[in-house]
Design a protein around this motif. Sequence first.
Motif, PDB file in Angstrom:
ATOM      1  N   GLU A  55      14.953  28.496  -4.532  1.00  0.00           N
ATOM      2  CA  GLU A  55      15.046  29.245  -5.696  1.00  0.00           C
ATOM      3  C   GLU A  55      13.771  29.339  -6.593  1.00  0.00           C
ATOM      4  N   LYS A  56      13.013  27.846  -6.570  1.00  0.00           N
ATOM      5  CA  LYS A  56      12.066  27.775  -7.654  1.00  0.00           C
ATOM      6  C   LYS A  56      10.688  27.608  -6.521  1.00  0.00           C
ATOM      7  N   ALA A  77      22.726  20.319  -0.074  1.00  0.00           N
ATOM      8  CA  ALA A  77      22.780  21.983  -0.629  1.00  0.00           C
ATOM      9  C   ALA A  77      22.133  22.089  -1.738  1.00  0.00           C
ATOM     10  N   GLY A  78      22.508  21.333  -2.518  1.00  0.00           N
ATOM     11  CA  GLY A  78      21.918  21.490  -4.143  1.00  0.00           C
ATOM     12  C   GLY A  78      20.533  21.451  -3.934  1.00  0.00           C
ATOM     13  N   PHE A  79      20.021  20.258  -3.432  1.00  0.00           N
ATOM     14  CA  PHE A  79      18.597  20.054  -3.175  1.00  0.00           C
ATOM     15  C   PHE A  79      17.878  21.405  -2.567  1.00  0.00           C
ATOM     16  N   LYS A  80      18.315  21.702  -1.580  1.00  0.00           N
ATOM     17  CA  LYS A  80      17.638  22.877  -0.979  1.00  0.00           C
ATOM     18  C   LYS A  80      17.687  24.136  -1.480  1.00  0.00           C
ATOM     19  N   ALA A 121      20.436  20.273 -10.325  1.00  0.00           N
ATOM     20  CA  ALA A 121      19.890  19.966 -11.592  1.00  0.00           C
ATOM     21  C   ALA A 121      18.687  19.121 -11.589  1.00  0.00           C
ATOM     22  N   MET A 122      18.812  17.829 -10.553  1.00  0.00           N
ATOM     23  CA  MET A 122      18.043  16.822 -10.746  1.00  0.00           C
ATOM     24  C   MET A 122      16.626  17.368  -9.832  1.00  0.00           C
ATOM     25  N   THR A 123      16.988  18.141  -8.787  1.00  0.00           N
ATOM     26  CA  THR A 123      15.814  18.776  -8.173  1.00  0.00           C
ATOM     27  C   THR A 123      14.949  19.964  -8.917  1.00  0.00           C
ATOM     28  N   SER A 124      15.681  20.465  -9.599  1.00  0.00           N
ATOM     29  CA  SER A 124      14.924  21.458 -10.610  1.00  0.00           C
ATOM     30  C   SER A 124      14.137  20.771 -11.624  1.00  0.00           C
ATOM     31  N   HIS A 125      14.860  19.510 -12.280  1.00  0.00           N
ATOM     32  CA  HIS A 125      13.846  18.819 -13.005  1.00  0.00           C
ATOM     33  C   HIS A 125      12.618  18.275 -12.437  1.00  0.00           C
ATOM     34  N   LEU A 126      12.871  17.905 -11.263  1.00  0.00           N
ATOM     35  CA  LEU A 126      11.552  17.078 -10.618  1.00  0.00           C
ATOM     36  C   LEU A 126      10.347  18.604 -10.267  1.00  0.00           C
ATOM     37  N   ILE A 127      10.902  19.646 -10.229  1.00  0.00           N
ATOM     38  CA  ILE A 127      10.017  20.725  -9.915  1.00  0.00           C
ATOM     39  C   ILE A 127       9.425  20.998 -11.107  1.00  0.00           C
TER      40      ILE A 127
END
Length: 361
Positions: free
Chosen positions: A223-224, A215-218, A185-191
């Motif tokens: 995916e994005k 793993a969540g970051f990668k 969720a945090m990585t998706s927010h930054l993207i």
Amino acid sequence: MTKNKVKPAPVPAVQSRTQAPTMADVAKLAGVSPMTVSRVMNGDTNVREKTRNRVDAAVAALNYVPNQAARRLAGSRPIRVGFLYSNPSAGYLSEFLVGLLNQASPNNVQLVVEKCEADEHGVEQARRLIANGVDGIILPPPLCDVRNLIDLIAGSGTPAITVACGQPDPRVGGVSIDDYQAAYAMTSHLIALGHQRIGFVIGHPNQSASARRLAGFKAAIAEKNALSAKELVVQGLFTYRSGLDAAESLLGLEQRPTAIFASNDDMAAAVVAIAHRLGLDVPGDLTVAGFDDTALATTIWPELTTVRQPITDMAEAAVQVLVRLIRAQRNGTPEAPEHVVMEHALIRRQSDAAPRLRPKH
């Protein structure tokens, strides 16, 4: 001469018992363990039908009824809980202790706090606590990931709860968040803010939560369709010092990242410090995000955007679950270990922004 026949002594009828039958009596008659009797009486569907029938027959033959008075007495006795810790983050430990203390008094819990290392010393500390009669044990990171320690506690039959473990052991209870989804969720927010070149600081390799967050970051990066590069992922140890080293590595790259996501707030705070030393504006030149939402997140400038792991609430839940397991064991009806997954939250503050557009040279 007539011989007197010696008659064999009659076998006492089950109903002639002067003392109430116990769960141990039921287990002996049925040829099973007391734990199996408890599982049958609690409606556990995993018990084989043949075994269940034997237990039911023994209960009926002995006219066994759980002793409610004993249960109430067991529930009123003080509960001694051992808390073993080995966490380098003072902020994390402080919030954890607040949660334990919040629930200790209402649940008649006496805390035994021991500092130890995540090695054989920790195992020896736990062995001593068990020998001294503690009723249960709570293990925060990194001790929740020490296999020998879990083996010892599970083998002793002492109820235990791990907290914030990335991969909880099913032999003991657990309270955690979904570290994978939180990091995703945090990585998706930054993207979503527009960052494509994002650095990541991994947590200590001795904690399973570190691997789950990585793993969540990668997964979000892949995916994005954000930039994936080995030099953007660096090792940390969940300490401020390791965060300084990681930040120097990432910000020393010829093409530095526009955002850095650190696996805890201590390391994120260190990233902010290095950025300031290099004359970079946060978040104008560099977005920084952390994880945990400890007190540190709101005591530095700018305040950190971070993932809130409800540490105090998790510690409170650990006490509640552990007390329930201990009381059930005292009552003679032990329960299966429970794993509670709590909600995380993305907390936006002042350290994140869209990447600044710079003219091409």
